[in-house]
Design a protein around this motif. Structure first.
Motif, PDB file in Angstrom:
ATOM      1  N   TRP A 226      50.702 145.563   4.294  1.00 41.71           N
ATOM      2  CA  TRP A 226      50.603 146.002   5.677  1.00 41.71           C
ATOM      3  C   TRP A 226      50.387 144.821   6.621  1.00 41.71           C
ATOM      4  N   GLY A 227      49.687 143.804   6.147  1.00 42.94           N
ATOM      5  CA  GLY A 227      49.516 142.594   6.954  1.00 42.94           C
ATOM      6  C   GLY A 227      50.838 141.908   7.214  1.00 42.94           C
ATOM      7  N   GLU A 228      51.678 141.785   6.183  1.00 40.28           N
ATOM      8  CA  GLU A 228      52.997 141.184   6.376  1.00 40.28           C
ATOM      9  C   GLU A 228      53.841 142.033   7.314  1.00 40.28           C
ATOM     10  N   ALA A 229      53.776 143.352   7.136  1.00 40.57           N
ATOM     11  CA  ALA A 229      54.550 144.246   7.996  1.00 40.57           C
ATOM     12  C   ALA A 229      54.114 144.114   9.456  1.00 40.57           C
ATOM     13  N   LEU A 230      52.806 144.005   9.682  1.00 37.06           N
ATOM     14  CA  LEU A 230      52.296 143.903  11.055  1.00 37.06           C
ATOM     15  C   LEU A 230      52.739 142.602  11.712  1.00 37.06           C
ATOM     16  N   LEU A 231      52.708 141.493  10.975  1.00 36.60           N
ATOM     17  CA  LEU A 231      53.157 140.220  11.530  1.00 36.60           C
ATOM     18  C   LEU A 231      54.624 140.286  11.939  1.00 36.60           C
ATOM     19  N   ALA A 232      55.450 140.879  11.075  1.00 38.36           N
ATOM     20  CA  ALA A 232      56.871 141.012  11.392  1.00 38.36           C
ATOM     21  C   ALA A 232      57.073 141.908  12.616  1.00 38.36           C
ATOM     22  N   LEU A 233      56.303 142.987  12.700  1.00 36.24           N
ATOM     23  CA  LEU A 233      56.447 143.915  13.823  1.00 36.24           C
ATOM     24  C   LEU A 233      56.014 143.267  15.134  1.00 36.24           C
ATOM     25  N   LEU A 234      54.966 142.465  15.093  1.00 34.32           N
ATOM     26  CA  LEU A 234      54.512 141.773  16.300  1.00 34.32           C
ATOM     27  C   LEU A 234      55.588 140.829  16.832  1.00 34.32           C
ATOM     28  N   TYR A 235      56.267 140.146  15.918  1.00 35.77           N
ATOM     29  CA  TYR A 235      57.333 139.267  16.396  1.00 35.77           C
ATOM     30  C   TYR A 235      58.511 140.067  16.934  1.00 35.77           C
TER      31      TYR A 235
ATOM     32  N   VAL B 129      63.535 129.849  23.603  1.00 25.72           N
ATOM     33  CA  VAL B 129      63.504 128.864  22.519  1.00 25.72           C
ATOM     34  C   VAL B 129      62.093 128.741  21.954  1.00 25.72           C
ATOM     35  N   LYS B 130      61.097 128.697  22.823  1.00 21.86           N
ATOM     36  CA  LYS B 130      59.711 128.617  22.362  1.00 21.86           C
ATOM     37  C   LYS B 130      59.335 129.849  21.551  1.00 21.86           C
ATOM     38  N   THR B 131      59.837 131.008  21.956  1.00 21.61           N
ATOM     39  CA  THR B 131      59.573 132.237  21.209  1.00 21.61           C
ATOM     40  C   THR B 131      60.171 132.162  19.820  1.00 21.61           C
ATOM     41  N   VAL B 132      61.396 131.664  19.744  1.00 23.71           N
ATOM     42  CA  VAL B 132      62.051 131.554  18.436  1.00 23.71           C
ATOM     43  C   VAL B 132      61.312 130.572  17.536  1.00 23.71           C
ATOM     44  N   LEU B 133      60.913 129.434  18.068  1.00 24.63           N
ATOM     45  CA  LEU B 133      60.176 128.456  17.250  1.00 24.63           C
ATOM     46  C   LEU B 133      58.871 129.044  16.737  1.00 24.63           C
ATOM     47  N   ALA B 134      58.170 129.786  17.597  1.00 27.21           N
ATOM     48  CA  ALA B 134      56.950 130.462  17.146  1.00 27.21           C
ATOM     49  C   ALA B 134      57.291 131.556  16.135  1.00 27.21           C
ATOM     50  N   GLY B 135      58.404 132.243  16.372  1.00 31.45           N
ATOM     51  CA  GLY B 135      58.801 133.312  15.465  1.00 31.45           C
ATOM     52  C   GLY B 135      59.186 132.817  14.097  1.00 31.45           C
ATOM     53  N   VAL B 136      59.801 131.636  14.032  1.00 28.28           N
ATOM     54  CA  VAL B 136      60.135 131.041  12.731  1.00 28.28           C
ATOM     55  C   VAL B 136      58.867 130.826  11.916  1.00 28.28           C
ATOM     56  N   LEU B 137      57.829 130.316  12.573  1.00 28.83           N
ATOM     57  CA  LEU B 137      56.560 130.103  11.888  1.00 28.83           C
ATOM     58  C   LEU B 137      55.963 131.428  11.433  1.00 28.83           C
ATOM     59  N   VAL B 138      55.948 132.424  12.329  1.00 24.96           N
ATOM     60  CA  VAL B 138      55.385 133.732  11.978  1.00 24.96           C
ATOM     61  C   VAL B 138      56.188 134.375  10.853  1.00 24.96           C
ATOM     62  N   ASN B 139      57.525 134.300  10.970  1.00 31.40           N
ATOM     63  CA  ASN B 139      58.385 134.892   9.953  1.00 31.40           C
ATOM     64  C   ASN B 139      58.133 134.282   8.590  1.00 31.40           C
ATOM     65  N   ARG B 140      58.008 132.961   8.550  1.00 30.72           N
ATOM     66  CA  ARG B 140      57.778 132.281   7.269  1.00 30.72           C
ATOM     67  C   ARG B 140      56.345 132.476   6.791  1.00 30.72           C
ATOM     68  N   LEU B 141      55.409 132.516   7.736  1.00 30.85           N
ATOM     69  CA  LEU B 141      54.010 132.708   7.395  1.00 30.85           C
ATOM     70  C   LEU B 141      53.782 134.069   6.751  1.00 30.85           C
ATOM     71  N   SER B 142      54.568 135.047   7.178  1.00 31.20           N
ATOM     72  CA  SER B 142      54.420 136.391   6.618  1.00 31.20           C
ATOM     73  C   SER B 142      55.327 136.602   5.404  1.00 31.20           C
TER      74      SER B 142
ATOM     75  N   VAL C 180      55.656 124.570   7.565  1.00 29.08           N
ATOM     76  CA  VAL C 180      54.246 124.916   7.745  1.00 29.08           C
ATOM     77  C   VAL C 180      53.992 126.348   7.296  1.00 29.08           C
ATOM     78  N   GLY C 181      54.907 127.244   7.669  1.00 27.17           N
ATOM     79  CA  GLY C 181      54.760 128.642   7.257  1.00 27.17           C
ATOM     80  C   GLY C 181      54.824 128.810   5.756  1.00 27.17           C
ATOM     81  N   ALA C 182      55.769 128.100   5.110  1.00 26.79           N
ATOM     82  CA  ALA C 182      55.888 128.191   3.659  1.00 26.79           C
ATOM     83  C   ALA C 182      54.658 127.647   2.950  1.00 26.79           C
TER      84      ALA C 182
ATOM     85  N   MET D 163      62.214 120.714  14.602  1.00 24.61           N
ATOM     86  CA  MET D 163      61.079 121.567  14.951  1.00 24.61           C
ATOM     87  C   MET D 163      61.198 122.934  14.275  1.00 24.61           C
ATOM     88  N   TYR D 164      62.412 123.435  14.176  1.00 24.26           N
ATOM     89  CA  TYR D 164      62.674 124.687  13.459  1.00 24.26           C
ATOM     90  C   TYR D 164      62.238 124.554  11.997  1.00 24.26           C
ATOM     91  N   ARG D 165      62.626 123.448  11.359  1.00 28.46           N
ATOM     92  CA  ARG D 165      62.245 123.216   9.971  1.00 28.46           C
ATOM     93  C   ARG D 165      60.733 122.989   9.837  1.00 28.46           C
TER      94      ARG D 165
END
Length: 434
Positions: free
Chosen positions: A188-197, A31-44, A163-165, A156-158
């Motif tokens: 490439w920065g966006e691609a790298l963020l997505a790949l890291l997640y 769950v913590k991974t997903v919450l962090a991933g939502v932020l990363v996904n939206r941030l990228s 925050v990412g948006a 928390m998901y929202r």
């Protein structure tokens, strides 16, 4: 009966209201991974922000660039339905990895694809791939979180989404300038963020949510096999009403990004006030949604969702008041309040609205209709703007929220998870039967 009421809503009086830190502390690693991933996904997620600028810089016409933006939106809307199916067929982990890895590859490929047809295809697939993540993440959050904490976990998901948006344009702008006002480092920065997640998801997420405990409940045969389809969701007439409500709500909500700036330009209002209103909404939601949810989660879902829809409509209607920029500021404050009251419950409800083995389909259907409303809302708002006076325009737009409120109140019922818990709690034990 009393026991029925205690289990009827997430966060009901059977337990103390869930808090942010309590929910996060007790959440499993997935769950913590997903919450962090939502932020990363939206941030990228700054591809759609810079897509038009990138294509025009590459020599394509503004019309072609706008068309590409439409392809991205269409792919994202379709991705919600495909995502619901992918969770059933592939499992949460594989669906998330495919989503993020696919987004990484497709985003980077835009820098090198020749010709508009290939670019449009890649843009549509990138939109679809990025959206696959949403049903997978929502399904895992709902299945690994106790029902009484669903509203808080989706708040928390929202929070991560918002925050990412808010930060995504700043991150994208920074990469754009760091890359010499070019797009290579940006994409490439966006691609790298997505790949890291994708790598983090592969390492920490369960293959299927049920394998990690499903909030302490073993999956039944139907859930384990993932049987079911969207046809089963369509047979649920009350949930269909909820999907109509989600569409109407999203179509009204999105007007602040499309019709509102055009309206302000038409009436000669300084764009400073539009920028201020957008920043005000972002601040209010990020700063206060989790705090308000601590209390709103204890209300019946029907009340919270209906109130959220209605207050959003009231705020949008206030844009029609003849008081200049004050109408924009006041209206934005009001509908922002509606967003923070109802938003977490609106997103949490589909996870418990139907049978557990159809959970990902219910979630996928909701995200599809919400995305469709977001995509078609600007078209509807623009059409109304061309035909109605400003004082009438916004009350007419707000009628969509009236429809959402009526349909939402008629549709929302006690979550299926709670109903099954009540049945299990009230069923006679083998000793009693004997």
């Amino acid at each position: 009966m009393a026991s029925d009421r205690k289990l009827s809503e997430p966060g009901g009086p059977a337990k103390a209201p869930a808090t942010v830190w309590g929910t996060l502390r007790e959440a499993p690693l997935a769950v913590k991974t997903v919450l962090a991933g939502v932020l990363v996904n939206r941030l990228s997620g700054f591809l759609n922000i810079f897509l038009v600028l990138f294509l025009t810089a590459e020599g394509h016409s503004p019309g072609d660039a706008v068309t590409a933006l439409g392809f991205y939106g269409a792919g994202a809307v379709l991705g919600s339905l495909v995502g619901g199916t992918a969770v059933d067929r592939l499992g949460v982990r594989a669906a998330t990895v495919v989503s993020m890895a696919g987004t990484a590859v497709l985003t980077a490929s835009l820098l090198y694809l020749p010709g508009l047809p290939l670019l449009l295809t890649a843009v549509a697939l990138a939109g679809l791939s990025a959206q696959l993540f949403r049903p997978a993440s929502a399904t895992l959050l709902s299945e690994l979180t106790p029902p009484d904490r669903h509203v808080m976990i989706f708040a928390m998901y929202r929070f991560g989404l918002n925050v990412g948006a808010t930060a995504a344009p700043l991150v994208g702008y920074g990469l754009y300038h760091a890359g010499g006002q070019g797009y290579v480092l940006l994409f490439w920065g966006e691609a790298l963020l997505a790949l890291l997640y994708a790598v983090a998801a592969r390492a920490t997420l369960p293959a299927r949510a049920g394998q990690a405990g499903q909030a302490g409940r073993a999956p039944d045969d139907g859930e384990e096999s993932g049987r079911g389809s969207y046809a089963a969701v369509l047979r649920d007439r009350r949930f269909l009403l909820y999907l109509v409500a989600a569409f109407c709500h999203a179509a009204v909500y999105v007007q602040y990004t499309s019709t509102l700036p055009l309206y302000m330009q038409d009436v000669g209002m300084a764009m400073f006030w539009y920028t201020f209103a957008v920043a005000l909404n972002g601040f209010v939601v990020v700063a206060f949604e989790l705090l308000v949810t601590k209390y709103a989660q204890t209300w019946p879902l029907k009340v919270t969702i209906g109130l959220g829809f209605a207050v959003v409509g009231a705020g949008v209607a206030l844009y029609g008041l003849p008081i200049g920029p004050a109408a924009v500021v006041i209206g934005t404050l009001v509908w922002s309040l509606g967003e923070i009251i109802g938003g977490p419950s609106v997103f949490a409800y589909p996870s418990g609205a139907g049978p557990l083995h159809l959970r990902s389909r219910y979630i996928g259907g909701f995200h599809f209709m919400f995305g469709l409303g977001t995509a078609l809302g600007p078209v509807i708002g623009g059409w109304l703007l061309l035909r109605l006076d400003g004082g009438i325009l916004w009350p007419v737009v707000a009628l969509g929220s009236v429809a959402a409120t009526v349909c939402g109140l008629a549709a929302v019922r006690r979550p299926a998870v709670a109903r099954e818990t009540v049945k299990e709690a009230t069923a006679p034990t083998p000793a009693a039967v004997g």
